[in-house]
Design a protein around this motif. Sequence first.
Motif, PDB file in Angstrom:
ATOM      1  N   SER A   1       0.808  -1.225   0.000  1.00 19.38           N
ATOM      2  CA  SER A   1       0.000   0.000   0.000  1.00 19.38           C
ATOM      3  C   SER A   1       0.839   1.272   0.000  1.00 19.38           C
ATOM      4  O   SER A   1       0.389   2.313  -0.461  1.00 19.38           O
ATOM      5  CB  SER A   1      -0.921   0.030   1.223  1.00 19.38           C
TER       6      SER A   1
ATOM      7  N   ALA B   1      -1.496   3.928   7.180  1.00 21.98           N
ATOM      8  CA  ALA B   1      -2.898   4.207   7.491  1.00 21.98           C
ATOM      9  C   ALA B   1      -3.827   3.093   7.028  1.00 21.98           C
ATOM     10  O   ALA B   1      -4.821   2.792   7.682  1.00 21.98           O
ATOM     11  CB  ALA B   1      -3.324   5.532   6.867  1.00 21.98           C
ATOM     12  N   GLN B   2      -3.483   2.477   5.914  1.00 19.97           N
ATOM     13  CA  GLN B   2      -4.341   1.426   5.360  1.00 19.97           C
ATOM     14  C   GLN B   2      -3.501   0.509   4.481  1.00 19.97           C
ATOM     15  O   GLN B   2      -3.218   0.820   3.346  1.00 19.97           O
ATOM     16  CB  GLN B   2      -5.473   2.066   4.552  1.00 19.97           C
ATOM     17  N   ARG B   3      -3.087  -0.617   5.030  1.00 19.20           N
ATOM     18  CA  ARG B   3      -2.350  -1.599   4.240  1.00 19.20           C
ATOM     19  C   ARG B   3      -3.328  -2.338   3.334  1.00 19.20           C
ATOM     20  O   ARG B   3      -4.529  -2.372   3.593  1.00 19.20           O
ATOM     21  CB  ARG B   3      -1.623  -2.574   5.159  1.00 19.20           C
ATOM     22  N   THR B   4      -2.797  -2.961   2.267  1.00 21.40           N
ATOM     23  CA  THR B   4      -3.677  -3.630   1.312  1.00 21.40           C
ATOM     24  C   THR B   4      -3.204  -5.038   0.990  1.00 21.40           C
ATOM     25  O   THR B   4      -2.028  -5.276   0.750  1.00 21.40           O
ATOM     26  CB  THR B   4      -3.770  -2.830  -0.005  1.00 21.40           C
TER      27      THR B   4
ATOM     28  N   THR C   1      -8.485  -4.101   2.174  1.00 19.72           N
ATOM     29  CA  THR C   1      -7.722  -3.337   3.163  1.00 19.72           C
ATOM     30  C   THR C   1      -7.618  -4.106   4.476  1.00 19.72           C
ATOM     31  O   THR C   1      -8.513  -4.866   4.847  1.00 19.72           O
ATOM     32  CB  THR C   1      -8.330  -1.952   3.422  1.00 19.72           C
ATOM     33  N   TYR C   2      -6.508  -3.900   5.163  1.00 17.05           N
ATOM     34  CA  TYR C   2      -6.254  -4.529   6.459  1.00 17.05           C
ATOM     35  C   TYR C   2      -5.210  -3.700   7.185  1.00 17.05           C
ATOM     36  O   TYR C   2      -4.682  -2.729   6.633  1.00 17.05           O
ATOM     37  CB  TYR C   2      -5.740  -5.966   6.275  1.00 17.05           C
ATOM     38  N   ASN C   3      -4.901  -4.095   8.424  1.00 13.77           N
ATOM     39  CA  ASN C   3      -3.760  -3.489   9.092  1.00 13.77           C
ATOM     40  C   ASN C   3      -3.208  -4.422  10.147  1.00 13.77           C
ATOM     41  O   ASN C   3      -3.821  -5.445  10.480  1.00 13.77           O
ATOM     42  CB  ASN C   3      -4.078  -2.119   9.683  1.00 13.77           C
TER      43      ASN C   3
ATOM     44  N   GLN D   1     -16.204  -5.318   3.154  1.00 14.32           N
ATOM     45  CA  GLN D   1     -15.521  -4.988   1.908  1.00 14.32           C
ATOM     46  C   GLN D   1     -15.992  -5.947   0.817  1.00 14.32           C
ATOM     47  O   GLN D   1     -15.876  -7.153   0.952  1.00 14.32           O
ATOM     48  CB  GLN D   1     -14.002  -5.109   2.086  1.00 14.32           C
TER      49      GLN D   1
END
Length: 165
Positions: A85, A89-92, A101-103, A148
């Motif tokens: 990503s 703030a927003q991993r992908t 999206t995840y984190n 999602q």
Amino acid sequence: MNFRRLFFALAILLGSLVVTSTPAEAACAPLSLCSCTVSTTGISFGSYIPVDATNNESSGTVRVQCVLLVALAGSYTIDLSTGSSGTYAQRTLRNGASILTYNIYVDAARSQILGNGSGGSSRITRNFTALLGVDQTTTVYGRIPAGQNVPAGSYSDTIIVTVTY
């Protein structure tokens, strides 16, 4: 203080794939007479159901092992990259052009994003005292937010873990 960095990949996978990582090794400076290895267990989220109203959560670990030949007290930090990503703030997770999206978080409450201390992220610092060895395992926590709408498939991301000691 002598700083060494260990790099390795922590694979983040969605699906039933087994996650493995290759240990990285670095030797301490000659005066400290030690060597350290780092290994991980990746975060495997299993199946993601787009219509499920609950977040998909899982965890993984980062293990730091050092063999010391003299008494040593110190600390090390664990930093994670942004992955595909480019942002904390927003991993992908990706499957071709599809994105989920995840984190990854420092804490079980999933309130502090794990990164390198920049961009609103936190890093993990661990202290240790040892005469002959250090063996510490740190849990990291992952979350895919619910709701999602993504096509079926295998989604993945690769995170670089950096341990500085």
